[in-house]
Design a protein around this motif. Structure first.
Motif, PDB file in Angstrom:
ATOM      1  N   ASP A 334      90.498  -9.141  24.285  1.00 24.09           N
ATOM      2  CA  ASP A 334      91.351  -8.666  22.904  1.00 24.09           C
ATOM      3  C   ASP A 334      90.650  -8.715  21.860  1.00 24.09           C
ATOM      4  O   ASP A 334      90.073  -9.479  21.243  1.00 24.09           O
ATOM      5  N   SER A 336      91.209  -7.388  18.753  1.00 26.59           N
ATOM      6  CA  SER A 336      91.913  -8.123  17.688  1.00 26.59           C
ATOM      7  C   SER A 336      91.735  -9.404  17.532  1.00 26.59           C
ATOM      8  O   SER A 336      91.207 -10.041  16.411  1.00 26.59           O
ATOM      9  N   ARG A 340      89.529 -11.884  14.548  1.00 29.77           N
ATOM     10  CA  ARG A 340      90.203 -13.045  13.930  1.00 29.77           C
ATOM     11  C   ARG A 340      89.423 -14.110  13.966  1.00 29.77           C
ATOM     12  O   ARG A 340      89.316 -14.946  13.125  1.00 29.77           O
ATOM     13  N   THR A 359      91.484  -6.881   5.980  1.00 30.13           N
ATOM     14  CA  THR A 359      91.722  -6.448   7.239  1.00 30.13           C
ATOM     15  C   THR A 359      92.886  -5.568   7.726  1.00 30.13           C
ATOM     16  O   THR A 359      93.775  -5.679   6.889  1.00 30.13           O
ATOM     17  N   LEU A 361      94.519  -4.241  11.039  1.00 30.34           N
ATOM     18  CA  LEU A 361      94.574  -4.203  12.501  1.00 30.34           C
ATOM     19  C   LEU A 361      95.769  -3.618  13.080  1.00 30.34           C
ATOM     20  O   LEU A 361      96.839  -4.147  12.805  1.00 30.34           O
ATOM     21  N   LEU A 365      96.888  -3.365  20.081  1.00 31.89           N
ATOM     22  CA  LEU A 365      95.997  -2.729  20.614  1.00 31.89           C
ATOM     23  C   LEU A 365      95.761  -3.061  22.139  1.00 31.89           C
ATOM     24  O   LEU A 365      95.748  -4.191  22.499  1.00 31.89           O
ATOM     25  N   ARG A 403      88.811  -2.523  10.055  1.00 33.58           N
ATOM     26  CA  ARG A 403      89.870  -1.735  10.602  1.00 33.58           C
ATOM     27  C   ARG A 403      89.754  -1.866  12.227  1.00 33.58           C
ATOM     28  O   ARG A 403      88.646  -1.713  12.749  1.00 33.58           O
ATOM     29  N   ALA A 404      90.858  -1.734  12.955  1.00 32.35           N
ATOM     30  CA  ALA A 404      90.760  -1.455  14.323  1.00 32.35           C
ATOM     31  C   ALA A 404      92.039  -0.741  14.628  1.00 32.35           C
ATOM     32  O   ALA A 404      93.207  -0.912  14.344  1.00 32.35           O
ATOM     33  N   VAL A 417      86.565   0.055  16.108  1.00 29.53           N
ATOM     34  CA  VAL A 417      86.523  -0.961  14.953  1.00 29.53           C
ATOM     35  C   VAL A 417      85.625  -0.345  14.003  1.00 29.53           C
ATOM     36  O   VAL A 417      84.606   0.217  14.314  1.00 29.53           O
TER      37      VAL A 417
END
Length: 483
Positions: A334, A336, A340, A359, A361, A365, A403-404, A417
């Protein structure tokens, strides 16, 4: 070796000559025998069909029937038979035709078999393979000459078993135990690789495949199979594994170096909860020393101590995860969540340099296949580079955005990403060298961070690239195929 094909006309010539020879012999024997030499004509037909095929055999049949009637079936020297002799002549004709057809068929089958065997040998020779057979005790009974390419005499292998010539039996006992169990169960096997010694004593790796042989009654006769030299492929695989191990070690060293750059921030992040724990513990001792201890205050302080201890422990756990020496494992990840987990490590460093870290996200995702620690290493390196790039810019511009997002490329989903900064950026000349090993613009930098990061992303079947922002700074992005 292929034999030269004879002209077709020669097969018909053989048919004529064979019948002529039989006729001469039959006429000579007719002086001593009272019965016509039927078997000789049948032999002529069989001979012509075997060596020439169906059509020469058919010609021999026709000639034999005519000769048989003209010279041996009344009325002699006439091709018109008597009524009483017609059944005899029909039986002879049918017998000759049957024998000719059977011989031609056998010739065709034998030719196809020879062609098939030659084709198989040609394939084996082209593939640098050799053929072998073993008996019920798994000892070699036949080995083709192609094994001489390894400098091994085929005759030297006769009577020996596979594990008698192998040099890795003691090194890999479990592999050989399973192989012997397969042989004892009379099961086919494919691609069994083992090490043996060539004539000069050097180690060679060979891959062998075999099928069990049984007679009509189901009795096990042994194995028949093919073996190839795979030494080059095995050595290439060993070199590749060593390279991957070296890359993993290099990546781990880079992680240690990166954490070294964060040492001051990490120390501050740990010292804060430790200082709070010390203060709360002193307060607890003070309250407990009173005549009437303030137990409520003690309880609150102890709760704060537990929280601060968990906070310090979480920091140490994240550091340990990045430092631990472990094999690279690609599993569902994962991104995201991985992002984190990195932010608390990099947060104090950002605050120390007055950098605003934001961020963005995308929700839900999809997972990617990858090594979580290595991917976090890439993100950590990009964040540190972004912070370094903004050291000399006004404080109002010191902003990093992580950013994701999810994107479609070649009809497949990709997770992207991006790390965007507003730093000094890079020029066109620098762009071509950003990911070169040992290229750096940082004072005292090794120039390995981006190079290692790209190799990590490449090993994940992804892509890492950089673009200059329209106004200030740069954006580094990596894309990974979604699971």
């Amino acid at each position: 070796m292929h034999t030269r094909k004879r002209p077709v006309i020669s097969h018909y010539g053989e048919a004529v000559l064979s019948v002529g020879a039989v006729l001469i012999i039959g006429r000579w024997l007719d002086l001593h025998l009272h019965a016509a030499p039927v078997s000789l004509f049948i032999c002529a037909v069989a001979f012509s069909a075997w060596f020439g095929g169906f059509r020469p055999g058919l010609l021999a049949t026709v000639l034999s029937v005519l000769a048989f009637k003209y010279y041996f079936v009344p009325p002699i020297y006439s091709l018109v038979p008597e009524t009483a002799e017609i059944p005899r002549l029909i039986v002879f004709s049918l017998a000759a035709l049957f024998v000719g057809s059977l011989s031609a068929r056998q010739r065709s089958v034998a030719a196809a078999l020879r062609e098939s065997e030659q084709r198989f040998r040609d394939y084996a020779e082209a593939a640098k393979a050799w053929l072998w057979e073993t008996d019920p005790d798994h000892a070699f009974t036949q080995v083709s000459e192609e094994i001489t390419t390894l400098g091994i005499d085929p005759a030297a292998l006769i009577g020996a078993r596979r594990w008698d010539i192998a040099t890795d039996v003691e090194d890999e006992p479990e592999k050989w135990r399973l192989h012997v169990a397969t042989l004892e169960a009379h099961q086919p096997f494919r691609g069994f690789v083992y090490r043996t010694a060539s004539a000069d004593g050097s180690g060679v790796y060979i891959s062998t495949s075999g099928r069990p042989l049984f007679d009509a009654g189901g009795r096990f006769l042994g194995y028949r199979g093919v073996t190839t030299d795979v030494t080059a492929a095995v050595h290439a695989d060993q070199v590749e594994k060593a390279l991957h191990q070296a890359q993993a070690e290099l990546a781990r060293v880079a992680r240690v170096t990166t954490l070294g750059e964060l040492a001051a921030s990490i120390a501050h992040e740990i010292n804060q909860p430790l200082a709070a724990i010390g203060a709360d513990a002193s307060a607890c001792l003070h309250w407990l020393a009173a005549d009437k201890p303030d137990l409520d205050s003690v309880r609150e302080a102890l709760t704060a101590i537990v929280k601060d201890g968990d906070r310090a422990g979480a920091v140490m756990s994240r550091i340990r995860a990045l430092l631990v020496h472990s094999s690279v494992v690609h599993e569902p990840c994962d991104l995201s969540g991985a992002i984190r987990e990195v932010l608390p490590l990099i947060g104090p460093e950002m605050r120390r340099h007055d950098v605003l870290l934001e961020t963005s996200l995308a929700p839900d995702l999809p997972q990617v296949m990858g090594d979580r620690i290595q991917l976090q290493q890439v993100l950590l390196n990009l964040l540190l580079n972004a912070a370094e790039a903004m050291r000399e810019v006004p404080p109002t511009r010191r902003r990093i955005v992580v950013r994701a997002t999810l994107d479609q490329h070649d009809d497949a989903p990709w997770v992207i990403v991006a790390v965007e900064d507003a730093g000094v950026g890079f020029g066109p000349d620098e762009a071509a060298r950003l990911f070169e090993a040992f290229y750096t613009t940082k004072p005292g930098g090794l120039g390995m961070g981006l190079s290692i990061s790209r190799s990590i992303i490449d090993s994940h079947k992804g892509r890492l690239w950089a673009t200059a922002n329209p106004n200030h700074g740069a954006t580094f992005q990596f894309a990974l195929p979604a699971k």
